[in-house]
Design a protein around this motif. Structure first.
Motif, mmCIF file in Angstrom:
data_model
loop_
_atom_site.group_PDB
_atom_site.id
_atom_site.type_symbol
_atom_site.label_atom_id
_atom_site.label_comp_id
_atom_site.label_asym_id
_atom_site.label_seq_id
_atom_site.Cartn_x
_atom_site.Cartn_y
_atom_site.Cartn_z
ATOM 1 N N MET A 40 11.254 -51.883 -34.210
ATOM 2 C CA MET A 40 9.828 -51.828 -34.564
ATOM 3 C C MET A 40 9.318 -53.200 -34.994
ATOM 4 N N ASP B 185 2.244 -44.559 -41.280
ATOM 5 C CA ASP B 185 1.363 -45.723 -41.260
ATOM 6 C C ASP B 185 1.568 -46.562 -39.998
ATOM 7 N N VAL B 186 2.810 -46.625 -39.520
ATOM 8 C CA VAL B 186 3.049 -47.364 -38.277
ATOM 9 C C VAL B 186 2.335 -46.660 -37.113
ATOM 10 N N ALA C 265 9.871 -45.255 -34.218
ATOM 11 C CA ALA C 265 9.368 -44.768 -35.509
ATOM 12 C C ALA C 265 9.934 -43.383 -35.803
ATOM 13 N N ALA D 126 23.520 -42.676 -40.041
ATOM 14 C CA ALA D 126 22.057 -42.631 -40.215
ATOM 15 C C ALA D 126 21.538 -44.006 -40.627
ATOM 16 N N PRO E 246 17.595 -44.859 -53.170
ATOM 17 C CA PRO E 246 16.272 -45.235 -53.690
ATOM 18 C C PRO E 246 15.161 -44.870 -52.711
ATOM 19 N N SER E 247 13.972 -44.734 -53.249
ATOM 20 C CA SER E 247 12.827 -44.322 -52.420
ATOM 21 C C SER E 247 12.661 -45.287 -51.246
ATOM 22 N N LEU E 248 12.477 -44.695 -50.059
ATOM 23 C CA LEU E 248 12.404 -45.536 -48.861
ATOM 24 C C LEU E 248 11.033 -45.447 -48.196
ATOM 25 N N ASP E 249 9.962 -45.471 -48.962
ATOM 26 C CA ASP E 249 8.611 -45.553 -48.416
ATOM 27 C C ASP E 249 8.338 -44.409 -47.432
ATOM 28 N N ARG F 197 21.412 -46.258 -37.624
ATOM 29 C CA ARG F 197 20.293 -45.936 -36.713
ATOM 30 C C ARG F 197 18.956 -46.352 -37.324
ATOM 31 N N LEU G 71 13.511 -43.684 -36.796
ATOM 32 C CA LEU G 71 13.603 -44.155 -38.182
ATOM 33 C C LEU G 71 13.348 -43.006 -39.150
ATOM 34 N N GLN H 25 5.805 -42.876 -46.475
ATOM 35 C CA GLN H 25 4.595 -42.935 -45.633
ATOM 36 C C GLN H 25 4.727 -43.941 -44.494
ATOM 37 N N LEU H 26 5.822 -44.693 -44.510
ATOM 38 C CA LEU H 26 5.897 -45.846 -43.611
ATOM 39 C C LEU H 26 5.733 -45.465 -42.135
ATOM 40 N N ARG I 201 6.845 -54.124 -45.163
ATOM 41 C CA ARG I 201 7.368 -52.848 -45.687
ATOM 42 C C ARG I 201 8.633 -52.432 -44.940
ATOM 43 N N ARG J 293 16.594 -52.379 -48.557
ATOM 44 C CA ARG J 293 17.062 -51.330 -49.464
ATOM 45 C C ARG J 293 18.210 -50.545 -48.839
ATOM 46 N N GLU K 229 -2.566 -56.204 -40.884
ATOM 47 C CA GLU K 229 -1.920 -54.911 -41.124
ATOM 48 C C GLU K 229 -0.517 -54.896 -40.527
ATOM 49 N N LEU L 175 2.873 -54.117 -42.532
ATOM 50 C CA LEU L 175 3.841 -53.092 -42.122
ATOM 51 C C LEU L 175 5.222 -53.710 -41.922
ATOM 52 N N ALA M 170 16.328 -48.931 -35.668
ATOM 53 C CA ALA M 170 14.926 -48.584 -35.405
ATOM 54 C C ALA M 170 14.001 -49.601 -36.055
ATOM 55 N N HIS N 119 -1.280 -47.370 -37.375
ATOM 56 C CA HIS N 119 -1.517 -48.756 -36.944
ATOM 57 C C HIS N 119 -1.605 -48.825 -35.421
ATOM 58 N N ALA O 203 16.393 -40.755 -39.179
ATOM 59 C CA ALA O 203 17.535 -41.400 -39.825
ATOM 60 C C ALA O 203 17.347 -41.447 -41.340
ATOM 61 N N LEU O 204 16.107 -41.744 -41.772
ATOM 62 C CA LEU O 204 15.859 -41.802 -43.213
ATOM 63 C C LEU O 204 16.002 -40.432 -43.850
#
Lengths: 123, 522
Positions: free
Chosen positions: A29, B59-60, B32, A18, B50-53, A21, B35, B55-56, A76, A83, A69, A73, A25, B63, B38-39
């Protein structure tokens, strides 16, 4: 299957597939976001360069904001990728530590068995 | 800010602003989604990750939706550029658009939501069709629902007279103030001339000198009415009423210059009348034509039958009215086809009893009047209005009746059900094609009748895509002053009336969602 003691029984929980992958991704992106933002910026510079007026300013603002923006992104996405990489390295380190501890435990068991056999043969 | 008239832009370049081709879109959104999956798997395998955002990915996707809006904007510019080139005025880039709407705002914060709402509201109130198109595109692509403004109050002031014998001619002036829920108020001035034919018939059965049974009186009438109208919009009702109060007096004074007051309404100088009434710069002009047929039957009952001198009557009135509105600011032509039916039964015997619905079925189709898109249908509004007892909204919406304490009673209220269909929505393309026509009013009537027929058999999917408003209105206090003169063979009547409604409850649903009650401003 060895009968591990309680502190060596649990495997390290991490889905490397995971994580791979997710990293793929994110790379995909990032590339597309960057290309699209760059395309918008270059094209708007080309087509709007000889024009002026409030309407043009608005359009330029839109393109600029879209780029900002996209950059936010991308930042992020990179943070999530880093991480994931940290977590993967941490998981690999934990796995190595676990494997080393298990091998040491196995070696200790083996030495204890050999010592026991030696004592029995001497007796 | 100056304009640059030496623009050397290839419109195809503008259209290239859409870098997110369908294939690239699919790949990006696919990445997306990969991702996101996978997350999720990574978190399931390792809850301590750990927290992996979270909302990401959303949001993509957002966008990318906004990027498509930017691309649409550039498309619109390209279209405007092409059309301005055709007209020899390459000035599309220098147009001043203070209410121009862009898609870029982080909708996750209240401040930015307010920002985009304000820009969208400004766009709606602006007359520019291109800006409104952008606003519509933004709303659609960002998944925002748009509450349609609905009527919260309507008042009509009428003054008119009729003179004749058998065949009578009349004239009437009408000021209508309609306040919408967004505060915008439309003030409409209409001037009608009419010709009416009426016949009275009397029948009774006699035996010798004695009449047997009640006397029957029948009145049959037919009238044709035509006129002109002008409309202006104001930011608030008080401004509209102030304007009307000011110009009503001037309009009356204009007519009083004629030797016989009010006869001035017959004069053919429509433009003079509009100018005197402050409507010189009205952006909406109307042409109205209609006909009405009515029949009423009365029976005078004997004292012996009713215990008092009594009169029973039943009346049936049906009328059809066609209105063509030409809006110079919006660059549209709007046809309104209305059919009104009224049935009343009265028994006057010390007490009056009046029964019967007063039903209006109306279809309104707005079409583009620009040279390029002449006749292309933009929107359709279907309206059904009728009178009934107060507190019928739950029944109309199929909801349970409220417990005791709800607004119920014997007062008669006015109910309106209105369906707004956006014909620029690609999902309504078939209906748009059906209602689009480049013909004049006569040729458009067939298509307008088709629109009215939708009211009888409205497609369920179409309804789910449209905004539906259901409102209940209470009548406002009304005044009526009149005078009638009857000479040997000539009768004359003149009168002034004031009437109106105020919305007491409103419900609305947009895009297939459940009905929600709208807070009415005090």
């Amino acid at each position: 299957m060895n009968d591990w003691p309680p502190h060596l029984r649990e495997d390290v929980l991490f889905d490397h597939d995971a994580a791979f992958r997710a990293a793929w991704a994110i790379d995909e992106m990032l590339g597309r976001l960057s290309w699209a933002a760059d395309h918008r910026r270059r094209l708007s510079e080309d087509v709007l360069c000889s024009c002026q007026g409030p309407f043009v300013d608005h359009l330029k603002d839109e393109v600029r904001l879209s780029g900002e923006e996209a950059a936010g992104l991308a930042e992020r996405l990179r943070l999530v990728r880093s991480r994931i990489a940290d977590a993967r390295e941490q998981a690999l380190a934990d796995e190595i530590r676990l494997e080393v501890a298990r091998s040491e435990w196995l070696a200790a068991q083996r030495r204890a068995a050999e010592l026991l056999a030696l004592v029995q043969s001497a007796a | 800010m100056g304009s640059n008239r030496t623009i050397s832009v290839n419109p195809d370049s503008l259209r290239r602003m859409r870098p997110e081709s369908e294939e690239a879109d699919t790949q990006m959104l696919g990445a997306a989604e990969a991702l996101r999956t996978a997350l999720q798997q990574a978190r399931m395998a390792c809850p301590d990750l750990p927290s992996l955002d979270p909302q990401l990915c959303d949001d993509v996707a957002l966008h990318y939706q906004r990027c498509r809006v930017v691309a649409d904007e550039f498309d619109l510019v390209a279209e405007g550029f092409v059309s301005s080139q055709r007209g020899g005025l390459p000035s599309v880039f220098s147009r001043k658009l203070p209410s121009y709407v862009g898609p870029w705002a982080d909708l996750n914060t209240d401040g930015n939501r307010k920002w985009i709402d304000e820009r969208l509201r400004a766009a709606r109130e602006a007359g520019d069709a291109k800006v409104r198109g952008v606003a519509t595109a933004i709303r659609r692509q960002l998944g925002l629902v748009e509450a349609r403004p609905f009527t919260v109050g309507r008042q009509v002031f009428q003054a008119g007279f009729e003179v004749g014998a058998g065949v009578s001619v009349g004239a009437e002036v009408e000021w209508e103030v309609e306040e919408l829920s967004n505060g915008v108020t439309t003030l409409t001035l209409r001037k009608f001339n009419s010709v009416a034919l009426g016949r009275e018939l009397e029948a009774s059965l006699a035996w010798g000198d004695r009449r047997v049974g009640p006397k029957l009186l029948a009145e049959l009438g037919f009238s044709v009415k035509g006129g002109e109208g002008w409309a202006k919009t104001f930011p608030s009702r008080s401004q509209a009423e102030s304007f009307m109060a000011d110009h009503l007096a001037k309009g009356v004074a204009e007519n009083l210059h004629v030797p016989v007051p009010l006869v001035g309404l017959f004069r053919d100088k429509v433009a003079d009348f509009a100018n005197a009434s402050g409507m010189r710069d009205a952006h909406v002009e109307e042409t109205i034509l209609g006909g009405e047929a009515s029949g009423s039957f009365k029976s005078k009952l004997d004292k012996a039958l009713a215990g008092a001198d009594a009169l029973a009557s039943a009346g049936l009135t049906a009328s059809a009215m066609v209105t063509e509105e030409r809006d110079s600011r919006e660059k549209t032509e709007t046809d309104r086809l209305a059919i009104v039916g009224a049935l009343s039964v009265e028994l006057v015997a010390g007490r009056a009893l009046s029964l019967g619905p007063n039903v209006v079925a109306e279809a309104t189709v707005t079409r583009d009047s620009t040279k390029e898109n002449k006749g292309q249908a933009r929107s359709m509004t279907l309206r059904l209005a009728f009178d009934d007892k107060a507190g019928k909204i739950p029944e109309l919406l199929g909801r349970p009746q409220p417990a005791a304490g709800g607004v119920t009673g014997n007062d008669t209220h006015r109910y309106e059900v209105q369906v707004n269909v956006d014909l620029t929505d690609v999902r309504n393309a078939a209906l748009q094609n059906e209602l689009s026509t480049r013909s004049g009013l006569e040729g458009r009537l067939d298509e307008d009748a088709n629109a009215l027929a939708q009211l009888v058999n409205l497609d369920r999917d179409l309804l789910a895509r449209s905004a539906v408003s259901v409102i209940e209105q209470a009548p406002l206090p009304s005044d009526e002053y009149g005078v009638a003169l009857n000479a040997v063979a000539l009768g004359a009547e003149a009168g002034v009336t004031r009437s109106g409604y105020r919305t007491v409850e409103a419900w609305q649903k947009v895009g297939g969602e459940a009905y929600r009650q709208i807070d009415l401003r005090p």
